[in-house]
Structures are given as C-alpha cells and as structure tokens.
Write a protein that holds these residues in place. Sequence first.
Motif, PDB file in Angstrom:
ATOM      1  N   LEU A 145       0.821  -1.213   0.000  1.00  0.00           N
ATOM      2  CA  LEU A 145       0.000   0.000   0.000  1.00  0.00           C
ATOM      3  C   LEU A 145       0.859   1.269   0.000  1.00  0.00           C
ATOM      4  CD1 LEU A 145      -2.776  -1.141   2.462  1.00  0.00           C
ATOM      5  CD2 LEU A 145      -3.130  -0.486   0.075  1.00  0.00           C
ATOM      6  N   LEU A 146       2.033   1.193   0.621  1.00  0.00           N
ATOM      7  CA  LEU A 146       2.918   2.358   0.685  1.00  0.00           C
ATOM      8  C   LEU A 146       3.741   2.526  -0.593  1.00  0.00           C
ATOM      9  CD1 LEU A 146       4.010   2.018   4.408  1.00  0.00           C
ATOM     10  CD2 LEU A 146       2.624   3.868   3.428  1.00  0.00           C
ATOM     11  N   GLU A 147       3.780   1.492  -1.409  1.00  0.00           N
ATOM     12  CA  GLU A 147       4.473   1.596  -2.696  1.00  0.00           C
ATOM     13  C   GLU A 147       3.699   2.577  -3.577  1.00  0.00           C
ATOM     14  OE1 GLU A 147       5.633  -1.368  -6.329  1.00  0.00           O
ATOM     15  OE2 GLU A 147       5.569  -2.172  -4.299  1.00  0.00           O
ATOM     16  N   VAL A 158       8.435   8.475   3.226  1.00  0.00           N
ATOM     17  CA  VAL A 158       7.862   7.172   2.899  1.00  0.00           C
ATOM     18  C   VAL A 158       8.920   6.171   2.443  1.00  0.00           C
ATOM     19  CG1 VAL A 158       6.210   5.951   1.418  1.00  0.00           C
ATOM     20  CG2 VAL A 158       5.595   8.150   2.442  1.00  0.00           C
ATOM     21  N   LEU A 159       9.906   6.594   1.658  1.00  0.00           N
ATOM     22  CA  LEU A 159      10.951   5.678   1.201  1.00  0.00           C
ATOM     23  C   LEU A 159      11.710   5.098   2.398  1.00  0.00           C
ATOM     24  CD1 LEU A 159      12.488   4.319  -1.090  1.00  0.00           C
ATOM     25  CD2 LEU A 159      13.948   6.346  -1.212  1.00  0.00           C
ATOM     26  N   LYS A 160      12.095   5.964   3.320  1.00  0.00           N
ATOM     27  CA  LYS A 160      12.813   5.500   4.514  1.00  0.00           C
ATOM     28  C   LYS A 160      11.920   4.580   5.355  1.00  0.00           C
ATOM     29  CE  LYS A 160      15.431   6.892   8.460  1.00  0.00           C
ATOM     30  NZ  LYS A 160      16.572   7.556   8.882  1.00  0.00           N
ATOM     31  N   LEU A 161      10.657   4.937   5.473  1.00  0.00           N
ATOM     32  CA  LEU A 161       9.715   4.112   6.237  1.00  0.00           C
ATOM     33  C   LEU A 161       9.602   2.718   5.626  1.00  0.00           C
ATOM     34  CD1 LEU A 161       7.480   4.102   8.508  1.00  0.00           C
ATOM     35  CD2 LEU A 161       5.884   4.573   6.652  1.00  0.00           C
ATOM     36  N   ARG A 162       9.496   2.651   4.317  1.00  0.00           N
ATOM     37  CA  ARG A 162       9.390   1.354   3.645  1.00  0.00           C
ATOM     38  C   ARG A 162      10.657   0.522   3.881  1.00  0.00           C
ATOM     39  NH1 ARG A 162       8.857   0.444  -1.408  1.00  0.00           N
ATOM     40  NH2 ARG A 162       7.333  -1.215  -1.198  1.00  0.00           N
ATOM     41  N   GLU A 163      11.823   1.179   3.851  1.00  0.00           N
ATOM     42  CA  GLU A 163      13.082   0.467   4.123  1.00  0.00           C
ATOM     43  C   GLU A 163      13.087  -0.095   5.543  1.00  0.00           C
ATOM     44  OE1 GLU A 163      16.141   3.352   3.348  1.00  0.00           O
ATOM     45  OE2 GLU A 163      15.859   3.261   1.171  1.00  0.00           O
ATOM     46  N   GLN A 164      12.646   0.721   6.505  1.00  0.00           N
ATOM     47  CA  GLN A 164      12.607   0.277   7.901  1.00  0.00           C
ATOM     48  C   GLN A 164      11.637  -0.890   8.080  1.00  0.00           C
ATOM     49  OE1 GLN A 164      11.858   4.408   9.346  1.00  0.00           O
ATOM     50  NE2 GLN A 164      13.337   3.849  10.937  1.00  0.00           N
ATOM     51  N   PHE A 175      10.621  -0.372  15.105  1.00  0.00           N
ATOM     52  CA  PHE A 175      11.603   0.667  14.811  1.00  0.00           C
ATOM     53  C   PHE A 175      10.962   2.002  15.126  1.00  0.00           C
ATOM     54  CE2 PHE A 175       9.160  -0.246  11.004  1.00  0.00           C
ATOM     55  CZ  PHE A 175       8.738   1.012  10.597  1.00  0.00           C
ATOM     56  N   ALA A 176      11.763   3.045  15.133  1.00  0.00           N
ATOM     57  CA  ALA A 176      11.264   4.393  15.364  1.00  0.00           C
ATOM     58  C   ALA A 176      11.181   5.127  14.024  1.00  0.00           C
ATOM     59  CB  ALA A 176      12.160   5.163  16.318  1.00  0.00           C
ATOM     60  N   ILE A 177      10.080   5.823  13.823  1.00  0.00           N
ATOM     61  CA  ILE A 177       9.898   6.617  12.609  1.00  0.00           C
ATOM     62  C   ILE A 177      10.531   7.997  12.850  1.00  0.00           C
ATOM     63  CG2 ILE A 177       8.213   7.744  11.106  1.00  0.00           C
ATOM     64  CD1 ILE A 177       6.205   5.573  11.947  1.00  0.00           C
ATOM     65  N   ALA A 178      11.381   8.425  11.929  1.00  0.00           N
ATOM     66  CA  ALA A 178      11.940   9.775  11.998  1.00  0.00           C
ATOM     67  C   ALA A 178      10.890  10.725  11.408  1.00  0.00           C
ATOM     68  CB  ALA A 178      13.241   9.867  11.212  1.00  0.00           C
ATOM     69  N   CYS A 179      10.638  11.784  12.104  1.00  0.00           N
ATOM     70  CA  CYS A 179       9.651  12.770  11.658  1.00  0.00           C
ATOM     71  C   CYS A 179      10.401  14.050  11.306  1.00  0.00           C
ATOM     72  CB  CYS A 179       8.643  13.003  12.791  1.00  0.00           C
ATOM     73  SG  CYS A 179       7.140  13.819  12.287  1.00  0.00           S
ATOM     74  N   SER A 180      10.361  14.424  10.011  1.00  0.00           N
ATOM     75  CA  SER A 180      11.109  15.630   9.610  1.00  0.00           C
ATOM     76  C   SER A 180      10.246  16.542   8.773  1.00  0.00           C
ATOM     77  CB  SER A 180      12.353  15.229   8.828  1.00  0.00           C
ATOM     78  OG  SER A 180      12.004  14.457   7.713  1.00  0.00           O
TER      79      SER A 180
END
Length: 180
Positions: A145-147, A158-164, A175-180
């Motif tokens: 769904l995130l693709e 989103v790219l980093k989230l998918r990798e995590q 894992f922790a989501i980085a919020c920027s």
Amino acid sequence: MRDLRYLIIAENPGFAPSQRAQLLRELRGILPALNVRVASRHLEILVRGINAEDARRKVEGAVGRVYAVIDVTDEDSLGSGDIGRFVELFNSERFWEAHAEIEPAWRRSGDRALQGLILMSAAFVKLQEGAPDKFVLLAQEALELLEGAPQKIGCIDVLKLREQLAKSLVSRSPFAIACS
C-alpha cells in the motif's frame, strides 16, 4: 447503555509476547480483560464493564505501575488524523492507538498511504500479541500500500519508512519513525 471500555497502559515487569496468553488468563482472574498486548516497556490491557479506578487498582496489584487509563468506549472518537501524534504513539510502541489516531482520516479519504500506515501499526500489534505470522502478512500488505505513495505523509519520509518496515520483516522488531 454501552459497556465502558478502557485501555490501561502499565509497566511491563518483564513479560514477552510469548507469555501473552498466560498473562491474559491471569488478568481475567481478577478483572474483565478483553485483550492484552506486550510491548518492550509497557503492557496494554483492554478491559470492559469496570470503572476506571477499580481497573487501575487491580492492574497495579497484578503487574505494577499504571501510566495511563484511556477511555476507548467510543473508538471512532479516538483519532484526529494527526500524523505527528501517530508517529509519537508508534515510536512509543503504542501501535493500537497509533492506528486509531489516523483511522478516521483514512475512512474519510480512502487514502491508500494512510491505509498502509494503519496496516503497518496493526502488524506490530500482532507482534505484541505473539502472532508473528500475522505480523508478516500485515507488514507485507502495508509495504504494498505504501508503494507509490507520495514521498512524504505529513512528516514521514515514505521511502525511509518502507526500508525500515522491510528490515522489520526480517528482524521481527519495531523501529522508530523519523519525523522531519
């Protein structure tokens, strides 16, 4: 009249998700527990038909300090769609609440990326419930769904989230989501 339901966030004195079923049986011996989820530093205990103070007292007697008692009688009113709050809850391993935070926004919009975040959170709920096979299924569906999602969902890359999330499929750990 609806049964009151509360989500009790209590310290985890050392339980693992593999001990969830036994813990739930023990808790049901002292209070009307519907479910329990085991995070690394806390327990989430869902109870119904008991007042908040009695529930707090019984949980403290059984497992230790209670951090919060949250009225979840009306689940539809729990979320505001705030991505920052979603990240905060997710990073605190409060995955059920994280999913509830953005579910109303997804219901209004039907946005696949929000649905992906919801399923990702639900996947980690399954880890807390000691169901790694269900974790894998939900995490894979979340990745799909995130693709093709926008580069950012609020503050989430989103790219980093998918990798995590892909790494978590292997490690079976949050894992922790980085919020920027």
